[in-house]
Design an enzyme around this catalytic site. Structure first.
Site, PDB file in Angstrom:
ATOM      1  N   ILE A 114     -14.064  78.320 -14.600  1.00 51.04           N
ATOM      2  CA  ILE A 114     -12.849  77.810 -13.970  1.00 51.04           C
ATOM      3  C   ILE A 114     -11.673  78.041 -14.899  1.00 51.04           C
ATOM      4  O   ILE A 114     -11.786  77.840 -16.121  1.00 51.04           O
ATOM      5  CB  ILE A 114     -12.962  76.304 -13.697  1.00 51.04           C
ATOM      6  CG1 ILE A 114     -14.228  75.997 -12.883  1.00 51.04           C
ATOM      7  CG2 ILE A 114     -11.731  75.786 -12.967  1.00 51.04           C
ATOM      8  CD1 ILE A 114     -14.639  74.560 -12.941  1.00 51.04           C
ATOM      9  N   CYS A 115     -10.575  78.430 -14.303  1.00 48.27           N
ATOM     10  CA  CYS A 115      -9.368  78.546 -15.097  1.00 48.27           C
ATOM     11  C   CYS A 115      -8.450  77.396 -14.720  1.00 48.27           C
ATOM     12  O   CYS A 115      -7.848  77.375 -13.653  1.00 48.27           O
ATOM     13  CB  CYS A 115      -8.692  79.887 -14.821  1.00 48.27           C
ATOM     14  SG  CYS A 115      -7.125  80.056 -15.684  1.00 48.27           S
TER      15      CYS A 115
END
Lengths: 178, 746
Positions: A114-115
């Protein structure tokens, strides 16, 4: 993924250098903090987000569930995530990734990485599992298309119908594994 | 041809018979002497009417003997006997007539002597008609048999009852002054009855007379007599009164003591058994009241124990007691405390009757189940534990040594004194070794934790109720806690220890603060974590109270800079002196009342809503209650609905002087949430966790849920309790279970 971390932030290592030394003494207080967070999370009834330790022996590995907020393309869909707390939590952010495939501009469709800024450079000890889960839930509806992990998805975002088709194509749902 | 043969045969027979009767006498002289002998014998044997003079006829026995010898020689004795018995039957109407006469008379007068006379008369007939000895025993026994058969057939249906009354009349009188000569005097009657075969025929009647006599005696002497053992009295009564009667009745003809013993053996043990059984039945019926009377009913209990060893009535006792308990004890009308004390008494009583405890186990089970269902059982037991008993009637025996709670022992088979469980013990029977009462009471519930929690709640209530730091009361609590520590263990009562320490610390702290700056506020400072959840309130004290609190808090902060006082203004009492225009009112009231009256010093008329708003937010009913208190004290008056006015001048006529009295208005709502409310709160938390884990980890088996719940701080439920909880959730449609896996129903 690391390279995508915003360069504006000071290196994380500097932040925790003085903390790691007292790691051993702290593991008790970390457990306590995690226990408190669990209690808070359980007692607050935020719709659509939930998390729980994988086993009673280890409070550092959690499993979470995030449901898409209503009136987003993810409405009615549920995704499983894994949360792994470092020994020096909360001075260091927990490692979080999607376990079920999620077609989303800021999520790697294969690895589930996840960013999200608060999970990297913007992490602060005042955040908690609950705030992380809420951020993730809102991230689903409002992706940050400026720093995509999934470029296709970022490109497709402006065409909701096609985007939804792609989401449903990758969506596996949560099966009841015990 | 055939006739020829028949004729010759008949002739031969005839010749034979003739020669036998004629005995080779010349002509028919033999035949004549035979017929003379026959006539003589039959006439002599013929039953005569005793009422007519012919019965007085004397016969020459030598002639008779000669005649009988003659008949015997002719082989005609059987025929003679037959004729005799035939005559007997024909003559029996003579006896029947007399029997009827007597019976009619008896029915008119109900005088048993008439029956006795009748029996003697029949005996006379019997003797008069009896054949002489010379005819031999066969003849005599045939006569007796026939006589009795005929007699029984003519005795009317009322006779057995009459006979029974006669038997009863022979019994020894209950009056100890009447000697037993009366018993021995009935001997002729018994002899007559035996001779006439009535003893065998009416054996059951005679026995029942004995039984009934014993029963009546036991019931009349023992009913309600529980203080001392009645068995020995009954035994000596049997020896003094019943045995002589039995001797006359059954062992009249005995010559030696051995013979007596032999004759009485069967009937004696039957009577003795009957006595035991009657007493046992009586005590079984009375058992509930016996238990109520305990310990004044020790005698009855010992009797019951002894009887039960002889009479197998254990099941009946259990049934009777269970029935009585259900009817008289286990219903909503009975006070929990009462049920508990009766339960304790039951334990003590049945331990006497049946030391292994099987009866107790069977009887106790419904009581325990019922108590478990009552909401105030724990509170009741605990308040008893700490001696919080207004009536002073403690369940616990003061003299009982204080022991730690015992765990249920497992059978120790290496114990040389080990004994198997009694035969009527059920499969779930637990050998509870004679344990103390408290252990038994606490074992009503599966865990003692509930008790410890309730104990804390109760202690909190009592400590909070202590005003002016009444050292004596606190010391009493401390003593109680020390005693309870022995029972529940040091660790369980640590919290209570902290609470007590808070009390003494408060006192010390208060003394210090008062020295620095004297104040009328005397707070009790408690450690939130160790006290049970106190009911929260949004009450804010107005005016001078607020100022007083703040002043005190400042001093406190100087004394303990690292701590901060958080007031619980709704607890405690306020001693007020109201100065009104015409009078002074001196009262002790709860804080809310004080807050309200303080507001009235600002303006004389307030509406209820204004008042509630001014003190933060309080429950409307609580507010109303507080205001009513002042109305009752005639300080306030409700002008319109929900509008109150301060009465600066008393409204009542001045010529009725009122007693100025200090009224103590106490708070009757317990400020502490009860253990059960807390338990419900806890279950809500557990449910959240279960929900969380099932959402994230998928369906889980029961034991996994149980182990995961250990994450929750203070989780103390057993798997069984959890299982019941989950089952309840399933019934509410919150959970599903398949193949032993629980999952959320969504």
């Amino acid at each position: 993924m690391e390279q995508l971390t915003s360069s504006l932030a000071p290196p994380r290592s500097s932040q925790k250098s003085n903390v790691t030394t007292s790691n051993q003494q702290n593991s008790g207080s970390v457990t306590k903090r995690l226990g408190n967070e669990l209690m808070t999370l359980m007692m607050s009834s935020s719709p659509g987000i939930s998390a729980f330790p994988k086993s009673d022996g280890n409070l550092f590995e959690w499993v979470g569930t995030i449901e898409g907020a209503p009136e987003t393309v993810y409405a009615g869909l549920a995704f499983r995530i894994s949360i792994s707390f470092p020994p020096n939590y909360p001075y260091v952010a927990p490692a979080i990734k999607f376990e079920s495939p999620c077609y989303h501009p800021n999520v790697d469709i294969n690895s589930g990485a996840i960013c999200l800024d608060i999970l990297q450079d913007k992490w602060s000890a005042v955040y908690s599992v609950q705030t992380i889960l809420l951020s993730l839930q809102s991230l689903l509806g409002e992706p940050n298309n400026a720093s995509p992990l999934n470029v296709d998805a970022a490109g497709l975002w402006d065409r909701p119908d096609d985007f939804k088709t792609q989401v449903m194509k990758h969506y596996r749902g949560i099966k009841d594994e015990s | 041809m055939a006739t020829e043969a028949v004729r010759s045969q008949v002739t031969a027979k005839w010749q034979y018979a003739f020669s036998r009767l004629n005995r080779d006498q010349p002509g028919i002289t033999g035949l004549l002497t035979f017929s003379q002998a026959w006539m003589l014998a039959t006439e002599m044997l013929r039953p005569k009417d005793l009422t007519s003079p012919e019965s007085m006829t004397e016969y020459n026995m030598d002639n008779f003997r000669a005649a009988v010898a003659m008949l015997n020689r002719c082989h005609r004795l059987p025929a003679l006997l037959e004729t005799f018995l035939d005559n007997l039957r024909k003559a029996f109407h003579l006896i029947e007539r007399e029997v009827q006469e007597h019976m009619t008379e008896y029915e008119r007068t109900s005088e048993t002597a008439i029956i006795n006379r009748l029996l003697q008369r029949i005996l006379q007939w019997y003797k008069a008609w009896a054949p002489p000895q010379d005819l031999g025993p066969t003849c005599l026994s045939a006569y007796t048999l026939n006589f009795q058969t005929n007699l029984f057939s003519i005795l009317p249906s009322t006779f057995p009852t009459a006979f029974q009354s006669l038997c009863v009349s022979t019994l020894p009188s209950a009056d100890p002054l009447v000697s037993i000569d009366h018993v021995t005097s009935s001997e002729p009657f018994w002899s007559a009855a035996e001779a006439l075969g009535l003893m065998d025929r009416y054996d059951s009647i005679i026995a029942s007379v004995g039984y009934e006599h014993i029963e009546a005696h036991v019931l009349s002497t023992c009913t309600g007599q529980w203080e001392r053992s009645m068995l020995s009295d009954l035994r000596s009564w049997m020896a003094d009164k019943v045995i002589p009667w039995m001797l006359v009745t059954y062992a009249r003809n005995a010559q030696t003591p051995e013979e007596v013993r032999h004759l009485l053996q069967g009937v004696g043990s039957r009577f003795e058994f009957h006595m035991n059984k009657t007493l046992c039945d009586l005590r079984t019926r009375e058992i509930f009241d016996i238990i109520i009377d305990f310990p004044d009913s020790m005698g009855a209990l010992h009797d019951l124990k002894e009887c039960l060893q002889r009479v197998d009535q254990r099941a009946a006792l259990v049934q009777s007691l269970r029935r009585a308990n259900r009817k008289r004890l286990l219903h909503p009308g009975a006070d929990t405390k009462l049920i508990l004390s009766q339960y304790v008494a039951t334990i003590k009583c049945l331990r006497i009757v049946d030391p292994p405890g099987v009866l107790l186990f069977k009887v106790a089970d419904p009581i325990r189940r019922y108590l478990r269902g009552r909401p105030d059982t724990i509170r009741c037991i605990v308040s008893n534990l700490v001696g919080d008993d207004e009536n002073g009637d403690s369940l616990v025996d003061e003299n009982e040594p204080i022991q730690p709670l015992q765990n249920v022992d497992v059978d120790d088979y290496s114990d040389p004194n080990w004994e198997p469980e009694p035969i009527d013990a059920g499969p779930e029977f637990r050998t509870n070794k004679p344990s103390d009462i408290i252990t038994t009471l606490v074992s009503i519930y599966d865990s003692k934790d509930l008790f410890v929690k309730e104990l804390q709640v109760l202690l909190a209530q009592r400590l909070l109720a202590v005003t002016d730091n009444d050292i004596e009361k606190i010391e009493k609590e401390r003593r109680n806690i020390e005693i309870l520590k022995i029972r529940f263990g040091e660790a369980a009562l640590q919290v209570c220890e902290v609470m007590l320490k808070d009390m003494s610390d408060s006192k010390r702290m208060d003394t210090h603060v008062q020295v620095q700056k004297s104040s009328v506020v005397h707070p009790t400072v408690i450690s939130r974590h160790f006290w049970p959840t106190l009911k929260t309130s949004h009450l804010k004290m107005p005016g001078q109270f607020q100022a007083l609190q703040e002043e005190y808090a400042q001093e406190f902060n100087v004394f303990k800079p690292d701590k901060k006082l958080r007031w619980l203004p709704q607890l405690g009492t306020v001693h007020l002196e109201l100065e009104l225009e015409d009078r002074k009112v001196d009262v002790k009231v709860p804080p809310l009342e004080a807050a309200f009256i303080e507001l009235f010093s600002q303006k004389p008329v307030w509406s209820m809503d204004e008042l509630i708003e001014a003190v933060g937010s309080v429950d409307r009913s609580a507010a109303l209650k507080a205001l009513i208190t002042w109305v009752d004290l005639e300080v306030l008056k409700e002008d319109a609905e929900d509008t109150f006015r301060l009465l600066e001048v008393s409204e009542e006529s001045p010529d009725v002087p009122r007693e100025r009295r200090a009224v103590v208005v106490s708070e009757d709502v317990p400020p502490v949430a009860s253990a059960q409310q807390q338990q419900a709160e806890r279950m809500k938390i557990y449910w959240k966790f279960i929900e969380g884990m099932l959402t994230n980890l998928g369906p889980l088996p029961l034991d996994r849920i149980q182990s995961m719940l250990r994450i929750v701080p203070g989780y103390d439920q057993t798997v069984e309790q959890l299982s019941m909880f989950l089952e309840a959730a399933r019934r509410e449609g919150l959970l599903l279970v398949r193949d032993g896996l629980w999952k959320l129903n969504r």
